[in-house]
Design a protein around this motif. Structure first.
Motif, mmCIF file in Angstrom:
data_model
loop_
_atom_site.group_PDB
_atom_site.id
_atom_site.type_symbol
_atom_site.label_atom_id
_atom_site.label_comp_id
_atom_site.label_asym_id
_atom_site.label_seq_id
_atom_site.Cartn_x
_atom_site.Cartn_y
_atom_site.Cartn_z
ATOM 1 N N MET A 1 32.620 10.063 -46.595
ATOM 2 C CA MET A 1 31.447 10.001 -45.808
ATOM 3 C C MET A 1 30.942 11.359 -45.361
ATOM 4 S SD MET A 1 31.381 8.274 -41.988
ATOM 5 C CE MET A 1 32.658 7.152 -42.176
ATOM 6 N N THR A 2 29.719 11.295 -45.404
ATOM 7 C CA THR A 2 29.197 12.638 -45.051
ATOM 8 C C THR A 2 28.930 12.812 -43.313
ATOM 9 O OG1 THR A 2 26.865 11.819 -45.243
ATOM 10 C CG2 THR A 2 27.834 12.530 -47.150
ATOM 11 N N GLN A 3 28.553 13.998 -43.089
ATOM 12 C CA GLN A 3 28.162 14.072 -41.442
ATOM 13 C C GLN A 3 27.092 13.266 -41.121
ATOM 14 O OE1 GLN A 3 30.269 16.136 -39.639
ATOM 15 N NE2 GLN A 3 28.841 16.085 -37.824
ATOM 16 N N ARG A 7 27.255 10.142 -38.088
ATOM 17 C CA ARG A 7 26.122 10.192 -37.202
ATOM 18 C C ARG A 7 25.511 8.933 -36.963
ATOM 19 N NH1 ARG A 7 25.030 15.058 -34.438
ATOM 20 N NH2 ARG A 7 25.727 16.900 -35.681
ATOM 21 N N GLN A 8 25.232 8.222 -38.081
ATOM 22 C CA GLN A 8 24.509 7.007 -38.320
ATOM 23 C C GLN A 8 25.359 5.920 -37.622
ATOM 24 O OE1 GLN A 8 22.873 6.579 -42.115
ATOM 25 N NE2 GLN A 8 21.182 7.778 -41.834
ATOM 26 N N LYS A 9 26.712 6.079 -37.965
ATOM 27 C CA LYS A 9 27.673 4.893 -37.469
ATOM 28 C C LYS A 9 28.082 5.151 -36.199
ATOM 29 C CE LYS A 9 29.843 4.047 -41.985
ATOM 30 N NZ LYS A 9 30.924 3.526 -42.689
ATOM 31 N N CYS A 10 27.950 6.181 -35.625
ATOM 32 C CA CYS A 10 28.233 6.457 -34.206
ATOM 33 C C CYS A 10 26.979 5.923 -33.490
ATOM 34 C CB CYS A 10 28.416 7.842 -33.945
ATOM 35 S SG CYS A 10 29.842 8.770 -34.293
ATOM 36 N N ARG A 11 25.794 6.102 -33.970
ATOM 37 C CA ARG A 11 24.467 5.671 -33.366
ATOM 38 C C ARG A 11 24.490 4.106 -33.225
ATOM 39 N NH1 ARG A 11 21.496 9.707 -36.322
ATOM 40 N NH2 ARG A 11 21.654 11.446 -35.029
ATOM 41 N N ALA A 12 24.968 3.604 -34.325
ATOM 42 C CA ALA A 12 25.156 2.099 -34.589
ATOM 43 C C ALA A 12 26.312 1.358 -33.781
ATOM 44 C CB ALA A 12 25.307 1.558 -36.060
ATOM 45 N N GLY A 14 26.505 2.773 -30.788
ATOM 46 C CA GLY A 14 26.020 2.779 -29.303
ATOM 47 C C GLY A 14 26.534 3.865 -28.841
ATOM 48 N N ILE A 15 26.930 5.037 -29.608
ATOM 49 C CA ILE A 15 27.337 6.355 -29.019
ATOM 50 C C ILE A 15 26.555 7.452 -29.742
ATOM 51 C CG2 ILE A 15 29.268 7.706 -29.057
ATOM 52 C CD1 ILE A 15 31.181 5.557 -29.887
ATOM 53 N N GLY A 16 25.662 7.939 -28.580
ATOM 54 C CA GLY A 16 24.661 8.967 -29.141
ATOM 55 C C GLY A 16 25.280 10.349 -29.025
ATOM 56 N N ASP A 17 24.491 11.116 -29.765
ATOM 57 C CA ASP A 17 24.854 12.565 -29.854
ATOM 58 C C ASP A 17 25.129 13.149 -28.477
ATOM 59 O OD1 ASP A 17 24.354 12.138 -32.411
ATOM 60 O OD2 ASP A 17 22.655 13.508 -32.701
ATOM 61 N N ASP A 18 24.237 12.773 -27.239
ATOM 62 C CA ASP A 18 24.687 13.185 -26.064
ATOM 63 C C ASP A 18 25.701 12.704 -25.196
ATOM 64 O OD1 ASP A 18 23.547 10.735 -25.985
ATOM 65 O OD2 ASP A 18 22.062 11.093 -24.312
ATOM 66 N N LYS A 19 26.577 11.615 -25.725
ATOM 67 C CA LYS A 19 27.816 11.264 -25.029
ATOM 68 C C LYS A 19 28.927 11.959 -25.251
ATOM 69 C CE LYS A 19 25.572 7.381 -24.028
ATOM 70 N NZ LYS A 19 25.009 7.021 -22.757
ATOM 71 N N PRO A 20 30.000 12.258 -24.317
ATOM 72 C CA PRO A 20 30.980 13.015 -24.476
ATOM 73 C C PRO A 20 32.039 12.565 -25.623
ATOM 74 C CG PRO A 20 30.557 12.949 -22.281
ATOM 75 C CD PRO A 20 29.566 11.757 -22.924
ATOM 76 N N LEU A 21 31.984 11.423 -25.867
ATOM 77 C CA LEU A 21 32.834 10.239 -26.797
ATOM 78 C C LEU A 21 32.485 10.977 -28.133
ATOM 79 C CD1 LEU A 21 35.238 8.702 -27.557
ATOM 80 C CD2 LEU A 21 33.392 6.863 -27.398
ATOM 81 N N PHE A 22 31.360 11.402 -28.205
ATOM 82 C CA PHE A 22 30.860 11.596 -29.563
ATOM 83 C C PHE A 22 31.367 13.083 -30.127
ATOM 84 C CE2 PHE A 22 27.865 14.098 -32.268
ATOM 85 C CZ PHE A 22 27.723 13.385 -33.303
ATOM 86 N N LEU A 23 31.374 13.820 -29.047
ATOM 87 C CA LEU A 23 32.043 15.395 -29.417
ATOM 88 C C LEU A 23 33.630 15.118 -29.763
ATOM 89 C CD1 LEU A 23 30.767 17.307 -26.409
ATOM 90 C CD2 LEU A 23 30.067 17.385 -28.789
ATOM 91 N N VAL A 24 34.084 14.139 -29.330
ATOM 92 C CA VAL A 24 35.634 13.900 -29.426
ATOM 93 C C VAL A 24 35.834 13.354 -30.928
ATOM 94 C CG1 VAL A 24 37.855 12.795 -28.833
ATOM 95 C CG2 VAL A 24 36.397 13.826 -27.210
ATOM 96 N N GLU A 26 33.495 13.531 -33.426
ATOM 97 C CA GLU A 26 33.077 14.531 -34.260
ATOM 98 C C GLU A 26 34.226 15.462 -34.552
ATOM 99 O OE1 GLU A 26 29.159 16.823 -35.000
ATOM 100 O OE2 GLU A 26 30.000 17.185 -33.033
ATOM 101 N N MET A 27 35.008 15.687 -33.450
ATOM 102 C CA MET A 27 36.081 16.851 -33.888
ATOM 103 C C MET A 27 36.987 16.129 -34.573
ATOM 104 S SD MET A 27 39.309 18.151 -32.139
ATOM 105 C CE MET A 27 39.401 16.723 -31.008
ATOM 106 N N LEU A 28 37.575 14.977 -34.316
ATOM 107 C CA LEU A 28 38.264 14.362 -35.269
ATOM 108 C C LEU A 28 37.811 13.992 -36.644
ATOM 109 C CD1 LEU A 28 39.513 11.529 -32.567
ATOM 110 C CD2 LEU A 28 40.985 13.387 -33.681
#
Length: 180
Positions: A1-3, A7-12, A14-24, A26-28
């Motif tokens: 899976m690419t970056q 991101r697309q799966k996170c958006r699908a 309901g986790i946008g780039d601006d959400k704190p959960l996204f950062l966690v 993404e780090m994982l």
């Protein structure tokens, strides 16, 4: 899976780039990708020291990735917050200025309309009376005249107060020559 897939799966979800959960997440994701890359590059036969070094490298990479993502996220939030604050401030200034202007205009207009109605009522005795009242208004300054209403010049009659004031019935005379 690419970056981008990540991101697309996170958006699908309901986790946008601006959400704190996204950062966690993404780090994982970055940590998992780094571990996968290390294993695929032949890390299976590492010694204990090599494994410790690998874990340190992955931890440093994950930390750097997390710091970078957090910095980007902070900048996005700062821009967004600044834009919102600026918009709110501009709206407050416009509403406050417009409201103040309208209130001043409407109260001034109300005062003028009230005075107009009262003058119209004073002129109900007809055009001749209106002309006489107009002449008296031109000849007299009511503020200066009322300055004389104090002490013994004031009396009461039928519950109403009255006073003796200088009341000019003629217009101002020719100015006196003070050089004589």
């Amino acid at each position: 899976m690419t970056q981008d897939d990540f991101r697309q799966k996170c958006r699908a979800a309901g986790i946008g780039d601006d959400k704190p959960l996204f950062l966690v997440l993404e780090m994982l994701f970055d940590t998992a990708v780094a571990a996968k890359d290390a294993v695929q590059d032949g890390a299976r036969g590492l010694t204990r020291e090599g494994e410790a070094d690998l874990v340190k490298r992955i931890a440093r990479q994950a930390d750097a990735s997390m710091r970078d993502a957090a910095a980007k996220h902070r900048l996005r939030l700062e821009r967004k917050t600044s834009l919102i604050a600026g918009t709110v401030a501009a709206a407050c200034l416009l509403l406050g200025g417009g409201g103040g202007y309208w209130f001043g205009w409407s109260s001034g207009r109300h005062s003028v309309e009230t005075t107009e109605r009262q003058i119209a009522m004073a002129f109900q005795a007809g055009p001749d009376a209106a002309g006489i009242w107009l002449q008296l208004m031109r000849n007299n300054d009511p503020r200066k005249a009322l300055d004389h209403c104090s002490g013994s010049t004031v009396w009461s009659d039928n519950g109403r107060q009255a006073c003796s004031i200088p009341f000019w019935i003629d217009g101002p005379g020719a100015p006196e020559n003070s050089n004589r």
